[in-house]
Every structure is written in C-alpha cells, then in structure tokens.
Design a protein around this motif. Structure first.
Motif, PDB file in Angstrom:
ATOM      1  N   GLY A  24       0.817  -1.212   0.000  1.00  0.00           N
ATOM      2  CA  GLY A  24       0.000   0.000   0.000  1.00  0.00           C
ATOM      3  C   GLY A  24       0.853   1.265   0.000  1.00  0.00           C
ATOM      4  O   GLY A  24       0.546   2.229  -0.705  1.00  0.00           O
ATOM      5  N   ARG A  25       1.925   1.251   0.771  1.00  0.00           N
ATOM      6  CA  ARG A  25       2.810   2.412   0.840  1.00  0.00           C
ATOM      7  C   ARG A  25       3.457   2.671  -0.517  1.00  0.00           C
ATOM      8  O   ARG A  25       3.510   3.800  -0.984  1.00  0.00           O
ATOM      9  N   VAL A  26       3.944   1.613  -1.159  1.00  0.00           N
ATOM     10  CA  VAL A  26       4.573   1.764  -2.468  1.00  0.00           C
ATOM     11  C   VAL A  26       3.557   2.267  -3.496  1.00  0.00           C
ATOM     12  O   VAL A  26       3.874   3.144  -4.310  1.00  0.00           O
ATOM     13  N   ALA A  27       2.337   1.759  -3.454  1.00  0.00           N
ATOM     14  CA  ALA A  27       1.300   2.220  -4.389  1.00  0.00           C
ATOM     15  C   ALA A  27       1.024   3.709  -4.206  1.00  0.00           C
ATOM     16  O   ALA A  27       0.912   4.455  -5.191  1.00  0.00           O
ATOM     17  N   ARG A  28       0.938   4.166  -2.957  1.00  0.00           N
ATOM     18  CA  ARG A  28       0.694   5.599  -2.696  1.00  0.00           C
ATOM     19  C   ARG A  28       1.867   6.454  -3.156  1.00  0.00           C
ATOM     20  O   ARG A  28       1.680   7.523  -3.735  1.00  0.00           O
ATOM     21  N   LEU A  29       3.089   5.975  -2.894  1.00  0.00           N
ATOM     22  CA  LEU A  29       4.268   6.727  -3.323  1.00  0.00           C
ATOM     23  C   LEU A  29       4.332   6.818  -4.847  1.00  0.00           C
ATOM     24  O   LEU A  29       4.611   7.877  -5.405  1.00  0.00           O
ATOM     25  N   ARG A  30       4.092   5.703  -5.521  1.00  0.00           N
ATOM     26  CA  ARG A  30       4.104   5.696  -6.986  1.00  0.00           C
ATOM     27  C   ARG A  30       3.061   6.690  -7.517  1.00  0.00           C
ATOM     28  O   ARG A  30       3.336   7.456  -8.438  1.00  0.00           O
ATOM     29  N   ALA A  31       1.859   6.679  -6.943  1.00  0.00           N
ATOM     30  CA  ALA A  31       0.792   7.577  -7.387  1.00  0.00           C
ATOM     31  C   ALA A  31       1.164   9.047  -7.187  1.00  0.00           C
ATOM     32  O   ALA A  31       0.694   9.907  -7.931  1.00  0.00           O
ATOM     33  N   SER A  32       2.027   9.317  -6.202  1.00  0.00           N
ATOM     34  CA  SER A  32       2.440  10.705  -5.967  1.00  0.00           C
ATOM     35  C   SER A  32       3.685  11.078  -6.765  1.00  0.00           C
ATOM     36  O   SER A  32       4.227  12.164  -6.601  1.00  0.00           O
ATOM     37  N   GLY A  33       4.160  10.150  -7.626  1.00  0.00           N
ATOM     38  CA  GLY A  33       5.269  10.473  -8.517  1.00  0.00           C
ATOM     39  C   GLY A  33       6.639  10.032  -8.058  1.00  0.00           C
ATOM     40  O   GLY A  33       7.640  10.336  -8.700  1.00  0.00           O
ATOM     41  N   VAL A  34       6.721   9.293  -6.940  1.00  0.00           N
ATOM     42  CA  VAL A  34       8.013   8.814  -6.447  1.00  0.00           C
ATOM     43  C   VAL A  34       8.500   7.678  -7.343  1.00  0.00           C
ATOM     44  O   VAL A  34       7.721   6.799  -7.729  1.00  0.00           O
ATOM     45  N   GLU A  35       9.798   7.702  -7.682  1.00  0.00           N
ATOM     46  CA  GLU A  35      10.383   6.652  -8.511  1.00  0.00           C
ATOM     47  C   GLU A  35      10.619   5.399  -7.673  1.00  0.00           C
ATOM     48  O   GLU A  35      11.355   5.427  -6.696  1.00  0.00           O
ATOM     49  N   ILE A  36      10.003   4.301  -8.080  1.00  0.00           N
ATOM     50  CA  ILE A  36      10.200   3.010  -7.425  1.00  0.00           C
ATOM     51  C   ILE A  36      11.316   2.295  -8.179  1.00  0.00           C
ATOM     52  O   ILE A  36      11.188   2.021  -9.373  1.00  0.00           O
ATOM     53  N   VAL A  37      12.415   2.018  -7.490  1.00  0.00           N
ATOM     54  CA  VAL A  37      13.584   1.385  -8.102  1.00  0.00           C
ATOM     55  C   VAL A  37      13.411  -0.127  -8.148  1.00  0.00           C
ATOM     56  O   VAL A  37      13.789  -0.774  -9.126  1.00  0.00           O
ATOM     57  N   SER A  38      12.856  -0.697  -7.091  1.00  0.00           N
ATOM     58  CA  SER A  38      12.659  -2.145  -6.992  1.00  0.00           C
ATOM     59  C   SER A  38      11.326  -2.398  -6.295  1.00  0.00           C
ATOM     60  O   SER A  38      11.095  -1.889  -5.192  1.00  0.00           O
ATOM     61  N   GLU A  39      10.478  -3.177  -6.928  1.00  0.00           N
ATOM     62  CA  GLU A  39       9.148  -3.475  -6.397  1.00  0.00           C
ATOM     63  C   GLU A  39       9.244  -4.297  -5.109  1.00  0.00           C
ATOM     64  O   GLU A  39      10.236  -4.981  -4.877  1.00  0.00           O
ATOM     65  N   PRO A  40       8.188  -4.265  -4.283  1.00  0.00           N
ATOM     66  CA  PRO A  40       8.185  -5.065  -3.055  1.00  0.00           C
ATOM     67  C   PRO A  40       8.388  -6.547  -3.355  1.00  0.00           C
ATOM     68  O   PRO A  40       7.779  -7.083  -4.278  1.00  0.00           O
ATOM     69  N   ARG A  41       9.278  -7.155  -2.581  1.00  0.00           N
ATOM     70  CA  ARG A  41       9.507  -8.590  -2.723  1.00  0.00           C
ATOM     71  C   ARG A  41      10.085  -9.136  -1.431  1.00  0.00           C
ATOM     72  O   ARG A  41      10.656  -8.401  -0.627  1.00  0.00           O
ATOM     73  N   THR A  42       9.942 -10.432  -1.248  1.00  0.00           N
ATOM     74  CA  THR A  42      10.488 -11.092  -0.069  1.00  0.00           C
ATOM     75  C   THR A  42      11.985 -11.246  -0.236  1.00  0.00           C
ATOM     76  O   THR A  42      12.463 -11.748  -1.250  1.00  0.00           O
ATOM     77  N   ILE A  43      12.719 -10.797   0.769  1.00  0.00           N
ATOM     78  CA  ILE A  43      14.176 -10.871   0.786  1.00  0.00           C
ATOM     79  C   ILE A  43      14.649 -12.066   1.608  1.00  0.00           C
ATOM     80  O   ILE A  43      15.630 -12.709   1.268  1.00  0.00           O
ATOM     81  N   PHE A  44      13.920 -12.347   2.711  1.00  0.00           N
ATOM     82  CA  PHE A  44      14.393 -13.365   3.646  1.00  0.00           C
ATOM     83  C   PHE A  44      13.220 -13.900   4.459  1.00  0.00           C
ATOM     84  O   PHE A  44      12.287 -13.162   4.770  1.00  0.00           O
ATOM     85  N   GLU A  45      13.285 -15.164   4.806  1.00  0.00           N
ATOM     86  CA  GLU A  45      12.313 -15.809   5.705  1.00  0.00           C
ATOM     87  C   GLU A  45      13.001 -16.014   7.055  1.00  0.00           C
ATOM     88  O   GLU A  45      14.039 -16.655   7.118  1.00  0.00           O
ATOM     89  N   HIS A  46      12.414 -15.475   8.119  1.00  0.00           N
ATOM     90  CA  HIS A  46      13.010 -15.571   9.456  1.00  0.00           C
ATOM     91  C   HIS A  46      12.464 -16.791  10.194  1.00  0.00           C
ATOM     92  O   HIS A  46      11.310 -16.807  10.613  1.00  0.00           O
ATOM     93  N   ASP A  47      13.314 -17.800  10.368  1.00  0.00           N
ATOM     94  CA  ASP A  47      12.938 -18.988  11.129  1.00  0.00           C
ATOM     95  C   ASP A  47      13.203 -18.801  12.621  1.00  0.00           C
ATOM     96  O   ASP A  47      12.614 -19.478  13.450  1.00  0.00           O
ATOM     97  N   ASP A  48      14.123 -17.894  12.963  1.00  0.00           N
ATOM     98  CA  ASP A  48      14.417 -17.576  14.369  1.00  0.00           C
ATOM     99  C   ASP A  48      14.494 -16.051  14.498  1.00  0.00           C
ATOM    100  O   ASP A  48      14.254 -15.327  13.545  1.00  0.00           O
ATOM    101  N   ASP A  49      14.829 -15.576  15.697  1.00  0.00           N
ATOM    102  CA  ASP A  49      14.857 -14.143  15.962  1.00  0.00           C
ATOM    103  C   ASP A  49      16.233 -13.501  15.753  1.00  0.00           C
ATOM    104  O   ASP A  49      16.457 -12.376  16.189  1.00  0.00           O
ATOM    105  N   ALA A  50      17.153 -14.183  15.094  1.00  0.00           N
ATOM    106  CA  ALA A  50      18.514 -13.668  14.957  1.00  0.00           C
ATOM    107  C   ALA A  50      18.559 -12.331  14.216  1.00  0.00           C
ATOM    108  O   ALA A  50      19.273 -11.414  14.628  1.00  0.00           O
TER     109      ALA A  50
END
Length: 126
Positions: A71-97
């Motif tokens: 939602g934040r990225v959609a609002r920023l894009r609509a206001s003219g902010v350049e999105i360099v990389s779309e939202p995506r999963t970077i990492f899955e946290h199996d523990d709290d490290a």
C-alpha cells in the motif's frame, strides 16, 4: 558498553532541505522536530534515533520500517516517487537472529526527493 545502546543519529544528504524535510515527514508520518538553516540541517525523531537531513552529508542507504509495504509503495508511486525495486520477499526468518521469527522480510527500494536510494522494509507474518 556500546553494543546494547541504540543508534542515536543517522545523516542523509539533502540538497533542498525544505523539500527533503517534507518528503521524509510525509513518508514516515512524523513531524520535523527541528530545522536550522543556516547551516542546512533538519531533524526527524524515529524512536530512539534521529534522522538528520544535512546539505553537507553524503548519501546513505537507509532501511526504514513500514506497515503495509504494498500500500505504501502504491501511494508513493501515485504521488510520482520513482520506485527502483518493487516489493519482494528478501528473507524468511525462522528464528529471531535478524528479525521476528515466523515472518517474511519484504523490501522495496525507491528514490527520495534528493535522488538518494532508500529501502522500505516490512516484516509480514508467514
């Protein structure tokens, strides 16, 4: 002992101080706490850490926590902010490290008003 102390302040380059302060205040939904011009400084308080917008600072790669990344990225894009990389999963946290266990760490990268690349980060329950 320094290791358990919070980060006090981080600086980000701000070519146009007023424009940068307005951008970050809107992005983070916090007011500008103080501004001094000259010499060209503005401060936003983010928990225990101050974000210093500084005409003389180098560009920093900031990773900023947000809720509802898509939602934040959609609002920023609509206001003219350049999105360099779309939202995506970077990492899955199996523990709290490195993040809350049982969450997916998602990121999107964008350009701020001054041309700096910044990241928005969301921890989403799996």
């Amino acid at each position: 002992m320094i290791g358990d102390r919070p980060l006090v302040q981080v600086a980000q380059r701000a070519i146009d101080l007023e424009r940068a302060a307005a951008f970050y205040a809107e992005l983070l939904d916090v007011p500008v706490a103080a501004s001094f011009d000259p010499p060209g400084l503005a401060f936003l308080v983010l928990g225990d850490t101050r974000l210093l917008l500084d005409r003389g600072a180098p560009s920093a790669l900031l990773y900023l926590a947000v809720d509802d990344l898509d939602g934040r990225v959609a609002r920023l894009r609509a206001s003219g902010v350049e999105i360099v990389s779309e939202p995506r999963t970077i990492f899955e946290h199996d523990d709290d490290a490195l993040g809350p266990a049982g969450t997916s760490e998602r990121m999107a990268f964008l350009r701020d008003s001054e041309g700096n690349t910044i990241a928005l980060v969301e921890h989403r329950p799996r």
